[in-house]
Design a protein around this motif. Structure first.
Motif, mmCIF file in Angstrom:
data_model
loop_
_atom_site.group_PDB
_atom_site.id
_atom_site.type_symbol
_atom_site.label_atom_id
_atom_site.label_comp_id
_atom_site.label_asym_id
_atom_site.label_seq_id
_atom_site.Cartn_x
_atom_site.Cartn_y
_atom_site.Cartn_z
ATOM 1 N N SER A 1 -1.994 9.047 3.042
ATOM 2 C CA SER A 1 -2.037 8.262 1.804
ATOM 3 C C SER A 1 -1.609 6.827 2.052
ATOM 4 O O SER A 1 -2.228 5.887 1.547
ATOM 5 N N ASN A 2 -0.553 6.633 2.857
ATOM 6 C CA ASN A 2 -0.106 5.280 3.174
ATOM 7 C C ASN A 2 -1.160 4.522 3.957
ATOM 8 O O ASN A 2 -1.415 3.344 3.704
ATOM 9 N N ALA A 3 -1.771 5.187 4.928
ATOM 10 C CA ALA A 3 -2.810 4.528 5.722
ATOM 11 C C ALA A 3 -4.009 4.147 4.863
ATOM 12 O O ALA A 3 -4.590 3.075 5.027
ATOM 13 N N ARG A 4 -4.371 5.019 3.923
ATOM 14 C CA ARG A 4 -5.500 4.725 3.032
ATOM 15 C C ARG A 4 -5.180 3.536 2.132
ATOM 16 O O ARG A 4 -6.023 2.661 1.911
ATOM 17 N N THR A 5 -3.943 3.477 1.633
ATOM 18 C CA THR A 5 -3.539 2.346 0.780
ATOM 19 C C THR A 5 -3.588 1.032 1.546
ATOM 20 O O THR A 5 -4.082 0.015 1.041
ATOM 21 N N ARG A 6 -3.067 1.049 2.780
ATOM 22 C CA ARG A 6 -3.095 -0.178 3.590
ATOM 23 C C ARG A 6 -4.526 -0.586 3.921
ATOM 24 O O ARG A 6 -4.851 -1.780 3.962
ATOM 25 N N PHE A 7 -5.392 0.393 4.149
ATOM 26 C CA PHE A 7 -6.787 0.079 4.458
ATOM 27 C C PHE A 7 -7.473 -0.598 3.275
ATOM 28 O O PHE A 7 -8.147 -1.634 3.443
ATOM 29 N N PHE A 8 -7.276 -0.052 2.076
ATOM 30 C CA PHE A 8 -7.895 -0.656 0.892
ATOM 31 C C PHE A 8 -7.312 -2.028 0.592
ATOM 32 O O PHE A 8 -8.024 -2.935 0.154
ATOM 33 N N ALA A 9 -6.003 -2.201 0.838
ATOM 34 C CA ALA A 9 -5.391 -3.523 0.628
ATOM 35 C C ALA A 9 -5.989 -4.554 1.580
ATOM 36 O O ALA A 9 -6.295 -5.688 1.186
ATOM 37 N N THR A 10 -6.169 -4.159 2.834
ATOM 38 C CA THR A 10 -6.783 -5.076 3.810
ATOM 39 C C THR A 10 -8.236 -5.370 3.446
ATOM 40 O O THR A 10 -8.697 -6.516 3.568
ATOM 41 N N LEU A 11 -8.963 -4.343 3.005
ATOM 42 C CA LEU A 11 -10.366 -4.535 2.630
ATOM 43 C C LEU A 11 -10.486 -5.485 1.442
ATOM 44 O O LEU A 11 -11.337 -6.388 1.433
#
Length: 325
Positions: free
Chosen positions: A25-35
């Protein structure tokens, strides 16, 4: 079983590990924030590259400006040509004004003169796109009445003329490259910084004594629950229930402190008994307590879902008791 043995048993059990936030979940959140950051950088540059700097030459209702100098900047010293769009509109001054002939001429920095548009004041002036090199460019607006140029063109002509420069358009491709490189850098830097912080925390934990490490884990669980994290059940609070109906709340706290201190001392190899002198003094000051609220069957309270709710409830009860006293 003491806290150390309990923690070791939980660690050895595959289903008994400490609840942690999902790494996925944390990795997915960081990915969407970067995107989202990457998309915003591209949208910002897209808007900036299409921005137009308007230079007003003439406006209806004002005197006609027969000579206007446009200074095209040399952005970043790269001698790029800047797109410029000329828009114009001419009309007779009033209903009694005669129709005059209008000519727009353009002079380059090198002195070359060319005609951009010419026609009657009743004709439609077409938009003209130019690509100008850095330097000073002169635009002439000439009004001809009869066979001679009119020395006072504003008497018979109302004019509107604008020059729009897109100063960032020549660097459109380079800007998108920089925006994408910056977005990539932010993603890599965020991951690298998090990795450095994680390794430092792991190094600090490895250097801690075993019992201190277990105490830290227990405290993190309590802090997570008090902050409104995972919900708790009434059965989870059995260890906090009074062992005797005639014990006050302060006595229960003292017993818990003594048990925790004894377990910590046992882990350190210290077998001396722990006595909470401060709690004894406090008991003398507070006087005898009551068994109110400590007897009877334990019932579930829907208002208590986390340890934080229980803590606030206990704090509120104690505050009300102090007011009554």
């Amino acid at each position: 079983m003491n806290l150390v043995h309990e923690a070791m048993a939980r660690e050895s059990s595959p289903d008994g590990k400490k609840p942690k936030k999902s790494a996925k979940s944390n990795a997915r959140t960081r990915f969407f924030a970067t995107l989202i950051t990457w998309i915003l950088l591209n949208l910002i540059w897209l808007q900036a590259s299409q921005a137009v700097a308007i230079n007003e030459v003439n406006e209806h209702g004002r005197d006609v400006n027969g000579k206007y100098t446009l200074d095209v900047p040399n952005m970043m010293g790269m001698d790029r040509e800047t797109p410029v769009e000329l828009t114009c509109d001419f009309e007779p001054k009033n209903s009694t004004s005669p129709v005059v002939f209008v000519r727009i001429e353009y002079e380059t920095p090198s002195g070359d003169l060319s005609t951009i548009w010419e026609g009657n004041s009743t004709d439609e002036c077409q938009t003209t796109s130019l690509s100008l090199i850095p330097g000073k460019h002169i635009f002439y607006t000439t009004v001809i009445q009869g066979e001679n140029a009119d020395l006072y063109p504003s008497r018979n002509l109302s004019a509107e003329m604008n020059l729009g420069m897109q100063i960032w358009q020549p660097f459109r491709v380079e800007g998108f490259i920089v925006a994408n490189a910056l977005g990539l850098f932010l993603g890599i830097a965020d991951r690298a910084i998090r990795g450095i912080i994680r390794r430092r925390k792991e190094s600090l934990v490895r250097n801690m004594p075993l019992h201190k490490r277990r105490q830290k884990e227990e405290w993190e669980q309590i802090a997570h629950s008090m902050s409104g994290g995972d919900a708790v059940e009434v059965d989870d609070l059995i260890g906090f229930q009074p062992q005797g109906a005639d014990e006050s709340m302060e006595m229960q706290r003292r017993r818990m402190r003594e048990q925790f201190a004894a377990q910590s001392a046992e882990a350190d190899g210290d077998t001396d008994a722990f006595v909470d002198d401060e709690a004894v003094d406090q008991d003398d000051e507070l006087g005898p307590g009551t068994t109110e609220g400590l007897t009877g069957k334990v019932e579930a309270d829907r208002n208590i879902r986390t340890v934080g709710d229980l803590w606030r409830r206990l704090s509120g009860n104690e505050a009300s008791k102090k007011k009554k006293r």
